[in-house]
Design a protein around this motif. Structure first.
Motif, mmCIF file in Angstrom:
data_model
loop_
_atom_site.group_PDB
_atom_site.id
_atom_site.type_symbol
_atom_site.label_atom_id
_atom_site.label_comp_id
_atom_site.label_asym_id
_atom_site.label_seq_id
_atom_site.Cartn_x
_atom_site.Cartn_y
_atom_site.Cartn_z
ATOM 1 N N ASP A 92 0.930 -1.169 -0.046
ATOM 2 C CA ASP A 92 -0.074 0.173 -0.155
ATOM 3 C C ASP A 92 0.769 1.287 0.082
ATOM 4 O O ASP A 92 1.865 1.335 0.913
ATOM 5 N N MET A 93 0.707 2.006 -0.884
ATOM 6 C CA MET A 93 1.674 3.349 -1.173
ATOM 7 C C MET A 93 1.561 4.310 0.062
ATOM 8 O O MET A 93 2.676 4.925 0.168
ATOM 9 N N ARG A 94 0.618 4.296 0.897
ATOM 10 C CA ARG A 94 0.587 4.864 1.947
ATOM 11 C C ARG A 94 1.674 4.666 3.186
ATOM 12 O O ARG A 94 1.752 5.352 3.983
ATOM 13 N N ASP A 124 -3.371 10.864 3.889
ATOM 14 C CA ASP A 124 -3.113 9.811 2.997
ATOM 15 C C ASP A 124 -2.037 10.136 1.901
ATOM 16 O O ASP A 124 -1.294 9.315 1.613
ATOM 17 N N ASP A 125 -2.543 11.421 1.061
ATOM 18 C CA ASP A 125 -1.789 11.529 -0.086
ATOM 19 C C ASP A 125 -0.234 12.032 0.507
ATOM 20 O O ASP A 125 0.655 11.719 0.035
ATOM 21 N N ARG A 126 -0.356 12.761 1.818
ATOM 22 C CA ARG A 126 0.944 13.055 2.490
ATOM 23 C C ARG A 126 1.884 11.852 2.636
ATOM 24 O O ARG A 126 3.113 11.822 2.752
ATOM 25 N N LYS A 127 0.857 10.985 3.281
ATOM 26 C CA LYS A 127 1.883 9.396 3.604
ATOM 27 C C LYS A 127 2.356 9.033 2.352
ATOM 28 O O LYS A 127 3.662 8.433 2.773
ATOM 29 N N VAL A 128 1.862 9.100 1.344
ATOM 30 C CA VAL A 128 2.610 8.700 -0.050
ATOM 31 C C VAL A 128 3.938 9.397 -0.031
ATOM 32 O O VAL A 128 4.960 8.823 -0.408
ATOM 33 N N PHE A 129 3.758 10.604 -0.182
ATOM 34 C CA PHE A 129 5.318 11.532 -0.341
ATOM 35 C C PHE A 129 6.132 11.228 1.098
ATOM 36 O O PHE A 129 7.597 11.122 0.623
ATOM 37 N N GLN A 130 5.741 11.077 2.000
ATOM 38 C CA GLN A 130 6.341 10.560 3.085
ATOM 39 C C GLN A 130 7.117 9.175 3.019
ATOM 40 O O GLN A 130 8.402 9.273 3.041
ATOM 41 N N SER A 131 6.389 8.367 2.553
ATOM 42 C CA SER A 131 7.056 6.792 2.307
ATOM 43 C C SER A 131 8.207 6.808 1.320
ATOM 44 O O SER A 131 9.240 6.355 1.188
ATOM 45 N N ALA A 211 4.992 17.763 -1.635
ATOM 46 C CA ALA A 211 6.471 17.641 -2.344
ATOM 47 C C ALA A 211 7.359 18.287 -1.357
ATOM 48 O O ALA A 211 8.350 17.613 -0.731
ATOM 49 N N GLU A 212 7.180 19.598 -1.325
ATOM 50 C CA GLU A 212 8.045 20.401 -0.517
ATOM 51 C C GLU A 212 8.310 19.963 0.884
ATOM 52 O O GLU A 212 9.108 19.941 1.502
ATOM 53 N N GLU A 213 7.041 19.629 1.314
ATOM 54 C CA GLU A 213 6.811 19.431 2.977
ATOM 55 C C GLU A 213 7.947 18.144 3.275
ATOM 56 O O GLU A 213 8.409 17.911 4.243
ATOM 57 N N PHE A 214 8.210 17.182 2.110
ATOM 58 C CA PHE A 214 8.743 16.074 2.569
ATOM 59 C C PHE A 214 10.147 15.986 1.799
ATOM 60 O O PHE A 214 10.667 15.050 1.377
ATOM 61 N N GLY A 215 10.685 17.199 1.348
ATOM 62 C CA GLY A 215 11.860 17.216 0.945
ATOM 63 C C GLY A 215 12.397 17.361 -0.324
ATOM 64 O O GLY A 215 13.543 17.040 -0.966
ATOM 65 N N PHE A 216 11.164 17.421 -1.553
ATOM 66 C CA PHE A 216 11.502 17.514 -2.937
ATOM 67 C C PHE A 216 11.358 18.711 -3.487
ATOM 68 O O PHE A 216 10.591 19.750 -2.995
ATOM 69 N N GLU A 217 11.877 18.876 -4.325
ATOM 70 C CA GLU A 217 12.191 20.207 -5.140
ATOM 71 C C GLU A 217 11.426 19.759 -6.842
ATOM 72 O O GLU A 217 12.051 18.908 -7.313
ATOM 73 N N ARG A 218 10.540 20.472 -6.948
ATOM 74 C CA ARG A 218 10.000 20.256 -8.348
ATOM 75 C C ARG A 218 10.789 21.096 -9.352
ATOM 76 O O ARG A 218 11.180 22.188 -9.253
ATOM 77 N N VAL A 219 11.402 20.136 -10.572
ATOM 78 C CA VAL A 219 12.388 20.476 -11.588
ATOM 79 C C VAL A 219 11.880 20.590 -12.517
ATOM 80 O O VAL A 219 12.375 21.486 -13.726
ATOM 81 N N GLN A 220 10.801 19.942 -13.115
ATOM 82 C CA GLN A 220 10.221 20.031 -14.363
ATOM 83 C C GLN A 220 8.567 19.596 -14.343
ATOM 84 O O GLN A 220 8.369 18.709 -13.598
ATOM 85 N N ILE A 221 7.804 20.042 -15.312
ATOM 86 C CA ILE A 221 6.554 19.602 -15.416
ATOM 87 C C ILE A 221 6.640 19.346 -17.017
ATOM 88 O O ILE A 221 6.447 20.338 -18.028
ATOM 89 N N PHE A 222 6.045 18.138 -17.413
ATOM 90 C CA PHE A 222 5.883 17.835 -18.864
ATOM 91 C C PHE A 222 4.243 17.801 -19.117
ATOM 92 O O PHE A 222 3.540 17.446 -18.061
#
Length: 248
Positions: A92-94, A124-131, A211-222
């Motif tokens: 489970d991705m969460r 639950d969405d946040r848990k995905v990014f956390q995991s 994404a930002e909450e869990f340490g990611f930076e968005r670098v591109q959107i296609f």
């Protein structure tokens, strides 16, 4: 049980979507991997891998791949493809990706073809990014291939009918409370069936805030599977490329 726990585990889900363009999908994955410049033998998680076709393709490209999916039937099916560099597990991705599933941190996580937005609770969405953040190396990539909410609103077809393997499916769509809801009805062997899909129309800002909450930076959107530039009004996809920030 949630809709995705039942519908994805039925044979009818795979019948309805059997004609998906896998050549386009493999071309997309090739373009994406080349863009990310992920070195061969890197570790990749295919999160919500379904019946494993894309995991198998990534493995053939030279990567160590772990395919994860909630559907027991899909993972049972995928076990036939396993080798020393390709594994499949029910997950489970969460939930946290524990060491017995992935003993080492990974170079990339791919969540492809609208495999997000299923959960009612934003936690639950946040848990995905956390995991994902917890299992990823610094400077690793997380690709979230999601629908473009604005394009969905602009192109919604309220009712459609299609026949697959002798089954006539009626599909009705509507947008309600920031969700796109797809009602699927059909009859098989004299029995009526009713399933539905419900996906939250996350905005770019909502996804980026997780994404930002869990340490990611968005670098591109296609905006599509050819990696064309994203346009809010006309792009069918919203393919987010995030990079895990270094702790240093």
């Amino acid at each position: 049980m949630a809709w995705f726990e039942t519908w994805f585990d039925t044979p009818y889900y795979h019948i309805l979507y059997k004609d998906r363009d896998f050549a386009e999908a493999e071309n997309f994955i090739t373009l994406l991997i080349n863009y990310l410049n992920i070195q061969k033998d890197s570790k990749i998680i295919d999160l919500a891998c379904g019946k494993g076709r894309h995991s198998v393709f990534l493995n053939k490209l030279g990567y160590q791949v772990l395919g994860l999916d909630l559907s027991h039937q899909s993972i049972d099916h995928n076990k036939q493809f396993e080798n020393s560099d390709l594994k499949f597990e029910v997950h489970d991705m969460r939930n946290e990706i524990f060491p017995e599933i992935s003993a080492e941190k990974v170079d990339a996580v791919l969540n492809l073809f609208t495999s997000f937005g299923y959960f009612e609770d934003e936690n639950d969405d946040r848990k995905v990014f956390q995991s994902i953040s917890n299992v990823m190396k610094d400077n690793g990539y997380f690709v979230l291939d999601f629908l473009n909410a604005k394009w969905v609103e602009n192109t919604l077809i309220e009712e459609d009918k299609t026949s697959k393997e002798g089954i006539d499916f009626t599909i009705k769509k509507k947008i309600e409370d920031q969700h796109v809801i797809k009602d699927i009805t059909f009859n098989d062997d004299g029995k009526d069936y009713h399933f539905f899909e419900k996906v939250k129309l996350h905005t770019l800002d909502e996804i980026n805030s997780y994404a930002e909450e869990f340490g990611f930076e968005r670098v591109q959107i296609f905006g599509d599977y050819h990696l064309n530039e994203f346009d809010l009004e006309t792009s069918p996809r919203c393919i987010n490329v995030f990079k895990k920030k270094s702790d240093n």
